[in-house]
Design an enzyme around this catalytic site. Structure first.
Site, PDB file in Angstrom:
ATOM      1  CD  GLU A 228      21.620   1.992 155.581  1.00  0.00           C
ATOM      2  OE1 GLU A 228      21.212   2.837 154.701  1.00  0.00           O
ATOM      3  OE2 GLU A 228      20.932   0.987 155.636  1.00  0.00           O
TER       4      GLU A 228
ATOM      5  CE1 TYR B 104      21.093   5.379 156.960  1.00  0.00           C
ATOM      6  CE2 TYR B 104      22.579   6.885 156.360  1.00  0.00           C
ATOM      7  CZ  TYR B 104      21.822   6.022 156.147  1.00  0.00           C
ATOM      8  OH  TYR B 104      21.988   5.291 154.811  1.00  0.00           O
TER       9      TYR B 104
END
Ligand code: GDP
Ligand code: MN
Length: 388
Positions: A199, A113
């Protein structure tokens, strides 16, 4: 402003960040040759078909399919293009898939992530990374908070190189070439593109040891679009609530909610407070609406039009503070707008500030069906009372 995955990847690619490559398809009859093009240009027999909507969780909702053959890819593409995709972020109504991205398939060794955003508490940008990639980061934050690593960037105090080294070590990527450059490039992309959020979930390490952005979600600061001409063109109106779009054309800040008490207020803070008081009295606001500092006849009329386009609205609460604008002017504006628009729901008006007394007299004397109130509490109670 939200943008699509393929657009976010285009921006990243401009900063030499390696991305999972692919092409967008908007028409079913382009599916076949696009699959062939992906397979030959990127030397990948398997391909991935990905719905392009402004919401995450597409994989779990059936909007991302790994296809080992062209035949399976054709099937998946025809199914996903035009489907109504429901994910945990779209709400139960779902979103119509108007375009799909067909990409090369990567052999994944590890999924990470990765995110960059602004940390207000530290007044600096922050990298947020985790070895638990490809899954809901909210779940990781709840169940294994120690798996989330943060590294702050602030010129002088926290140099970029320190932050980048911190995340490289946290993700155990120090063995691999180019990662320092990739993370520095992502940071440059984030700051130069005026991102609120960048992101990448997942950022992957492939079996042949390359670090690649497999997904990308970018939110651009709308206040910076005047200097982001290329990015501004990415705006996709079909992803927005039609009422919110119309309101922005009128220059009004409107957010649709699920209740039935319409609210028309000047100032964002007062609008929030008004919604709180409506709830306090047992009501549910139908919207947030800030008509801005200069509430005149036109803004009030446009505000009514937007509020009344929502069929759930059963009463309207107008709460205007006359600072720059004089209350008597607002009162006359409200009366004129109500007359012109033939309202069929109850309206409660509370005006405070410059010439408030005169305004109340004007409202009380007018021959139209309005309820005036002096305090925000009284006004909210009356507006809620009409719908209970
Ligand atoms: P999201 O569900 O909306 O976040 O969409 P993503 O683009 O992140 O895709 C969802 C998941 O599909 C990823 O987390 C991967 O596990 C998987 N996936 C997507 N592309 C590939 C690929 O090229 N190879 C493999 N093995 N998995 C992929
Ligand atoms: Mn993802």
């Amino acid at each position: 402003m939200k943008i699509h995955e393929f657009q976010a990847k285009e921006i990243l690619a401009n900063y030499n960040v390696p991305i999972q490559r692919g092409y967008v398809v908007r028409e079913a009859n382009n599916i076949e040759h696009t699959i062939n093009k992906v397979q030959s240009n990127f030397d990948s027999d398997a391909v991935v078909v990905k719905a392009q909507i402004h919401a995450g969780g597409r994989g779990k909702g059936g909007g991302v399919k790994f296809c080992s053959t062209s035949e399976k890819a054709r099937e998946a593409a025809n199914e996903i293009l035009g489907m109504n995709l429901i994910t945990h972020q779209t709400g139960e109504k779902g979103k119509l898939v108007n375009q799909i991205l067909i990409t090369e398939a990567l052999d994944i060794k590890k999924e990470f992530y990765f995110a960059l955003m602004y940390d207000r508490a530290k007044n600096s940008d922050v990298f947020i990374v985790s070895t638990e990639g490809g899954v809901d980061i909210e779940e990781v934050a709840e169940e294994k908070p120690e798996k989330i690593i943060k590294a702050w960037v602030k010129e002088g105090t926290y140099p970029l190189s320190d932050a980048v080294n911190t995340i490289i070590n946290a993700l155990d990527l120090s063995l691999y070439d180019d990662v320092f450059e990739i993370f520095s490039n992502i940071y440059e992309c984030y700051s130069k593109s005026d991102c609120n959020l960048l992101e990448i979930n997942p950022l992957v390490l492939t079996e042949d040891d390359k670090v690649i952005a497999l997904d990308a979600k970018v939110d651009i600061d709308s206040n910076a679009l005047f200097r982001q001409e290329a990015i501004a063109l990415y705006h996709d109106e079909s992803e927005e609530d039609p009422l919110e779009l119309k309101a922005s054309e009128y220059g009004l800040n409107y957010i649709k909610l699920d209740g039935n008490v319409g609210c028309m207020v000047n100032g964002a803070g007062l609008a929030m407070a008004t919604m709180d008081i409506v709830k306090h009295h047992g009501g549910e606001p139908a919207n947030f609406l800030d008509v801005g500092g200069a509430a005149n006849v036109d803004t009030i009329k446009n505000g009514f039009k937007i509020i009344l386009s929502d069929p759930n609205v059963k009463s309207i609460l107008i709460n205007i503070f006359g600072g720059i604008v004089r209350c008597d002017r607002v009162a006359n504006g409200v009366i004129q707008a109500v007359k012109e628009l033939n309202l069929n729901v109850g309206v409660v008006v509370r005006l405070q500030g410059t010439n408030a007394k005169l305004a109340k007299e004007i409202l009380d004397k007018s021959d139209i069906d309005l309820i005036s109130a002096e305090t925000i509490d009284e006004a909210a109670k009356k507006a809620v009372g009409m719908v209970l």
